[in-house]
Design an enzyme around this catalytic site. Structure first.
Site, PDB file in Angstrom:
ATOM      1  N   HIS A 103      19.264 -41.035  24.914  1.00 48.19           N
ATOM      2  CA  HIS A 103      18.096 -40.469  25.612  1.00 48.19           C
ATOM      3  C   HIS A 103      17.086 -41.689  25.660  1.00 48.19           C
ATOM      4  O   HIS A 103      17.087 -42.881  25.263  1.00 48.19           O
ATOM      5  CB  HIS A 103      17.518 -39.204  24.712  1.00 48.19           C
ATOM      6  CG  HIS A 103      17.367 -39.438  23.382  1.00 48.19           C
ATOM      7  ND1 HIS A 103      16.113 -40.359  22.870  1.00 48.19           N
ATOM      8  CD2 HIS A 103      17.949 -39.138  22.315  1.00 48.19           C
ATOM      9  CE1 HIS A 103      16.202 -40.356  21.381  1.00 48.19           C
ATOM     10  NE2 HIS A 103      17.212 -39.490  21.112  1.00 48.19           N
TER      11      HIS A 103
ATOM     12  N   HIS B 133      16.346 -43.961  22.729  1.00 46.94           N
ATOM     13  CA  HIS B 133      17.253 -45.117  22.478  1.00 46.94           C
ATOM     14  C   HIS B 133      17.087 -46.485  23.612  1.00 46.94           C
ATOM     15  O   HIS B 133      17.006 -47.512  23.336  1.00 46.94           O
ATOM     16  CB  HIS B 133      18.852 -44.837  22.586  1.00 46.94           C
ATOM     17  CG  HIS B 133      19.107 -43.550  21.757  1.00 46.94           C
ATOM     18  ND1 HIS B 133      19.532 -42.098  21.999  1.00 46.94           N
ATOM     19  CD2 HIS B 133      19.091 -43.403  20.424  1.00 46.94           C
ATOM     20  CE1 HIS B 133      20.004 -41.633  21.215  1.00 46.94           C
ATOM     21  NE2 HIS B 133      19.470 -42.400  19.880  1.00 46.94           N
TER      22      HIS B 133
ATOM     23  N   CYS C  51      20.520 -33.612   3.987  1.00 46.57           N
ATOM     24  CA  CYS C  51      20.351 -33.134   5.312  1.00 46.57           C
ATOM     25  C   CYS C  51      21.870 -33.921   5.777  1.00 46.57           C
ATOM     26  O   CYS C  51      21.876 -35.128   6.059  1.00 46.57           O
ATOM     27  CB  CYS C  51      19.451 -33.685   6.050  1.00 46.57           C
ATOM     28  SG  CYS C  51      19.411 -33.345   7.684  1.00 46.57           S
TER      29      CYS C  51
ATOM     30  N   CYS D  90      20.804 -36.103   8.967  1.00 46.79           N
ATOM     31  CA  CYS D  90      20.166 -37.458   8.802  1.00 46.79           C
ATOM     32  C   CYS D  90      21.477 -38.231   7.822  1.00 46.79           C
ATOM     33  O   CYS D  90      21.473 -39.335   7.725  1.00 46.79           O
ATOM     34  CB  CYS D  90      19.175 -37.321   7.637  1.00 46.79           C
ATOM     35  SG  CYS D  90      17.815 -36.651   8.382  1.00 46.79           S
TER      36      CYS D  90
ATOM     37  N   CYS E  69      14.735 -30.089   6.495  1.00 37.51           N
ATOM     38  CA  CYS E  69      14.798 -31.290   6.731  1.00 37.51           C
ATOM     39  C   CYS E  69      13.554 -31.657   7.563  1.00 37.51           C
ATOM     40  O   CYS E  69      13.226 -30.947   8.543  1.00 37.51           O
ATOM     41  CB  CYS E  69      16.028 -31.753   7.531  1.00 37.51           C
ATOM     42  SG  CYS E  69      15.724 -33.363   8.186  1.00 37.51           S
TER      43      CYS E  69
ATOM     44  N   HIS F 284      14.709 -32.887  11.134  1.00 42.75           N
ATOM     45  CA  HIS F 284      15.693 -32.154  12.063  1.00 42.75           C
ATOM     46  C   HIS F 284      15.430 -30.488  11.815  1.00 42.75           C
ATOM     47  O   HIS F 284      15.787 -29.692  12.458  1.00 42.75           O
ATOM     48  CB  HIS F 284      17.034 -32.121  11.686  1.00 42.75           C
ATOM     49  CG  HIS F 284      17.792 -33.898  11.855  1.00 42.75           C
ATOM     50  ND1 HIS F 284      17.602 -34.842  11.106  1.00 42.75           N
ATOM     51  CD2 HIS F 284      17.811 -34.065  13.240  1.00 42.75           C
ATOM     52  CE1 HIS F 284      18.259 -35.660  11.826  1.00 42.75           C
ATOM     53  NE2 HIS F 284      18.279 -35.501  13.165  1.00 42.75           N
TER      54      HIS F 284
ATOM     55  N   LYS G 111       3.374 -32.440  32.548  1.00 40.24           N
ATOM     56  CA  LYS G 111       2.882 -31.550  33.647  1.00 40.24           C
ATOM     57  C   LYS G 111       4.070 -31.926  34.488  1.00 40.24           C
ATOM     58  O   LYS G 111       4.728 -32.615  34.508  1.00 40.24           O
ATOM     59  CB  LYS G 111       1.725 -32.289  34.277  1.00 40.24           C
ATOM     60  CG  LYS G 111       0.439 -31.589  33.782  1.00 40.24           C
ATOM     61  CD  LYS G 111      -0.711 -31.744  34.831  1.00 40.24           C
ATOM     62  CE  LYS G 111      -1.492 -33.028  34.502  1.00 40.24           C
ATOM     63  NZ  LYS G 111      -2.362 -33.698  35.508  1.00 40.24           N
TER      64      LYS G 111
ATOM     65  N   LYS H 230       6.731 -33.535  40.980  1.00 40.47           N
ATOM     66  CA  LYS H 230       7.535 -33.227  42.126  1.00 40.47           C
ATOM     67  C   LYS H 230       8.772 -33.837  42.016  1.00 40.47           C
ATOM     68  O   LYS H 230       9.997 -33.094  42.172  1.00 40.47           O
ATOM     69  CB  LYS H 230       6.811 -33.399  43.340  1.00 40.47           C
ATOM     70  CG  LYS H 230       5.805 -32.254  43.952  1.00 40.47           C
ATOM     71  CD  LYS H 230       5.157 -32.642  45.285  1.00 40.47           C
ATOM     72  CE  LYS H 230       4.383 -33.853  45.029  1.00 40.47           C
ATOM     73  NZ  LYS H 230       3.876 -34.510  46.218  1.00 40.47           N
TER      74      LYS H 230
HETATM   75  O1  ME8 Z   1      18.948 -43.769  13.203  1.00 38.42           O
HETATM   76  N1  ME8 Z   1      10.508 -42.654  20.417  1.00 38.42           N
HETATM   77  O2  ME8 Z   1      20.515 -43.756  14.873  1.00 38.42           O
HETATM   78  P1  ME8 Z   1      19.822 -42.809  15.977  1.00 38.42           P
HETATM   79  C1  ME8 Z   1      10.954 -43.851  20.119  1.00 38.42           C
HETATM   80  N2  ME8 Z   1      22.433 -44.499  13.293  1.00 38.42           N
HETATM   81  N3  ME8 Z   1      12.176 -44.372  19.545  1.00 38.42           N
HETATM   82  C2  ME8 Z   1      13.185 -43.458  19.304  1.00 38.42           C
HETATM   83  C3  ME8 Z   1      13.153 -42.101  19.653  1.00 38.42           C
HETATM   84  C4  ME8 Z   1      11.463 -41.915  19.952  1.00 38.42           C
HETATM   85  N4  ME8 Z   1      11.275 -40.523  20.410  1.00 38.42           N
HETATM   86  N5  ME8 Z   1      14.059 -41.545  19.329  1.00 38.42           N
HETATM   87  C5  ME8 Z   1      14.941 -42.308  18.875  1.00 38.42           C
HETATM   88  C6  ME8 Z   1      19.938 -43.786  13.570  1.00 38.42           C
HETATM   89  N6  ME8 Z   1      14.481 -43.614  19.115  1.00 38.42           N
HETATM   90  C7  ME8 Z   1      21.137 -44.719  12.868  1.00 38.42           C
HETATM   91  C8  ME8 Z   1      20.578 -46.289  12.918  1.00 38.42           C
HETATM   92  S1  ME8 Z   1      20.762 -48.831  12.083  1.00 38.42           S
HETATM   93  C9  ME8 Z   1      21.658 -49.647  10.915  1.00 38.42           C
HETATM   94  C10 ME8 Z   1      21.272 -47.321  11.894  1.00 38.42           C
HETATM   95  C11 ME8 Z   1      15.293 -45.042  18.664  1.00 38.42           C
HETATM   96  O3  ME8 Z   1      20.811 -42.539  17.159  1.00 38.42           O
HETATM   97  C12 ME8 Z   1      14.470 -45.662  17.513  1.00 38.42           C
HETATM   98  O4  ME8 Z   1      14.866 -47.116  17.632  1.00 38.42           O
HETATM   99  O5  ME8 Z   1      19.174 -41.569  15.429  1.00 38.42           O
HETATM  100  C13 ME8 Z   1      14.994 -45.143  16.293  1.00 38.42           C
HETATM  101  O6  ME8 Z   1      15.069 -45.898  15.079  1.00 38.42           O
HETATM  102  C14 ME8 Z   1      16.467 -44.793  16.732  1.00 38.42           C
HETATM  103  O7  ME8 Z   1      16.519 -44.737  18.242  1.00 38.42           O
HETATM  104  C15 ME8 Z   1      17.449 -43.925  16.171  1.00 38.42           C
HETATM  105  O8  ME8 Z   1      18.536 -43.800  16.576  1.00 38.42           O
END
Ligand code: ME8
Length: 503
Positions: free
Chosen positions: A21, A24, A129, A132, A147, A150, A299, A302
């Protein structure tokens, strides 16, 4: 120490139990901007991203779908792997923690931690959790025993497993923070990590006895390593097998920057350096912790609906537009809201008008008034001071991961060039044959200014930048070329609108 002029940047490895998403995409784009900029400086860059595939979350999700964990991981890892090129990310490798070579190296490193005496057996009991893959400490737990991330109910877990002697690193971590005030940035995150350390470190669980989806513990194969340690080690293990027959560890370790979101601060700024110390390995130079992109207060738009979907933006507006927007609208490092409305405004005003139009107008005027050949002239002394030292300033900003401020420094010059066109009104000069020299200077200055901002913008908007530099026939994107007069533009070619307007 890593070799001079080497730069190693990583993103977190993403969990394969959810679909990619915007969050990422955000981290991957940011790390890519850094990687591209450092390549412009002629440095040897290694940029790593990948997927985190072990642990309960994946095992549980697979079970729910009637699949083996590896089957689910294979399927979902592909989606993350495909995300990188769609973002124009130039990662040098994509690591999957289910790669057997990763597992072997995890075992090697953690065996060393064990041999060094930093592992002991103990009973672990706590609130856990499963999403997590982490136990929660009392003060984190949300009302209703949920959690905090979550909001699902926590489970009581108790098991005998191996512990990592985190408490043994209390002093060394405090010393690391005292001697490396830039180990964690921004400062607010440094303070957060340090105060966690100062509150007193407790040993943490290192293995799981009830799980099989993970890297087996070499001294006791009835356990697998706790997924976080397996995951963190990806940054180190990848260098060992990313290139067949060429171990890159000596060249790139320690990492220059781990770029992460604030949700995984503690793992990267406390557990990770302690684990490396326990294995006699150098700790990373910097961890940069960015904020959350917030999607509330949307918001309806379009063209994009009411969700800022990275794929919808890429399909309609192109990858550059997404890369630009997320690093422009929210100051990198802080939390901030993004919205489709703000996206459309920035696209229209900044990318389409201020930059795209400037490029089309400039090239069109050179074609019309000078038959497509750029007159050689001095850069207008009126404009030159505004570009003085710009490339160095951008580099300094990027060294501190001030990606939004660096972009703004460049954008000020885009706006300066727009004002310059209006002030000099080349279309007026063109009517007066006595002013041919003035027109030459204005056209030359404009094209050269446009070239310089475009070289500097290349890490954020690589596609548009390449198109425009090709039309100017000056493909050089090195930082050294980002100075007025550093290149000679000859004939100017055709250019399609870089950021076409959308109805
Ligand atoms: O935590 N805003 O993986 P994950 C900004 N596998 N960045 C965001 C975000 C948001 N709303 N949502 C996700 C993990 N991210 C572990 C990591 S590393 C050795 C293991 C980004 O799939 C941000 O970089 O939950 C966050 O730290 C990461 O996605 C979490 O990805």
């Amino acid at each position: 120490m890593a070799a001079d002029h080497s730069f190693y940047v990583t993103t977190p490895i993403y969990y394969v139990n959810a679909a990619p998403h915007l969050g990422h995409a955000y981290t991957t784009i940011a790390a890519d901007v850094m990687a591209r900029h450092h390549r412009q400086r002629g440095e040897d860059v290694f940029f790593l991203t990948g997927t985190d595939e072990h642990g309960e979350p994946v095992a549980d999700a697979a079970k729910a779908q009637g699949l083996e964990p590896k089957e689910l991981a294979d399927r979902n890892a592909e989606r993350f792997k495909a995300l990188a090129p769609r973002l124009d990310a130039t990662n040098d490798f994509f690591i999957r923690t289910s790669d057997p070579e990763h597992g072997r190296r995890v075992q090697e490193v953690l065996q060393r931690v064990y041999d060094n005496g930093y592992v002991h057996k103990g009973l672990y009991e706590g609130w856990y959790c499963p999403r997590c893959a982490d136990f929660k400490v009392e003060n984190e737990i949300e009302e209703g025993n949920r959690c905090p991330i979550h909001h699902i109910e926590l489970e009581r877990h108790s098991e005998e497993n191996y512990f990592f002697a985190l408490s043994a690193f209390q002093e060394r971590l405090e010393e690391l923070y005292a001697t490396h005030p830039d180990f964690v940035a921004p400062k607010v995150r440094y303070n957060e990590a340090l105060s966690f350390i100062k509150s007193g470190l407790q040993d943490i669980s290192l293995s799981r006895a009830q799980l099989t989806w993970g890297v087996p513990v070499p001294w006791d194969p009835s356990h697998v390593f706790y997924v976080w340690f397996d995951a963190l080690l990806n940054y180190y293990t990848a260098l060992g097998f990313a290139r067949d027959g060429d171990d890159l560890t000596a060249k790139f370790w320690p990492a220059t920057y781990h770029v992460i979101g604030k949700d995984i601060l503690r793992f990267h700024t406390v557990f990770w350096p302690a684990m490396l110390m326990a294995a006699d390995l150098p700790v990373p130079e910097h961890v940069f912790v960015h904020g959350y992109l917030l999607l509330d207060g949307e918001k309806m738009s379009k063209s994009l609906g009411n969700v800022l979907d990275p794929f919808a933006i890429i399909d309609r507006f192109g990858t550059d537009a997404l890369r630009y927007y997320v690093l422009r609208d929210v100051s990198f490092g802080e939390d901030g809201s993004v919205s489709t409305t703000a996206f459309e405004q920035r696209y229209e005003t900044e990318l389409a008008n201020e930059y795209g139009n400037l490029a089309s107008r400039t090239l069109a005027m050179v074609a019309r008034y000078r038959d497509g050949k750029l007159p050689q002239a001095e850069v207008d002394p009126e404009l030159a001071p505004d570009f003085e030292g710009l490339a160095d300033r951008v580099a300094e900003r990027i060294d501190k991961v001030e990606l939004t401020q660096a972009l703004d420094d460049i954008w000020q010059r885009v706006r300066r060039l727009n004002r310059y066109v209006e002030e000099r009104a080349p279309w007026q000069l063109a009517k007066d044959s006595d002013r041919a020299e003035d027109l030459d200077r204005v056209l030359h200055t404009l094209a050269e200014g446009l070239r310089v901002v475009t070289v500097l913008l290349a890490p954020w908007i690589p596609e548009a930048s390449a198109k425009l530099l090709a039309a100017l026939d000056t493909p050089d994107t090195s930082l050294a070329s980002a100075r007025l007069g550093a290149q000679t533009i000859g004939a100017v070619g055709a250019l399609e609108p870089l950021f076409p307007k959308h109805e």
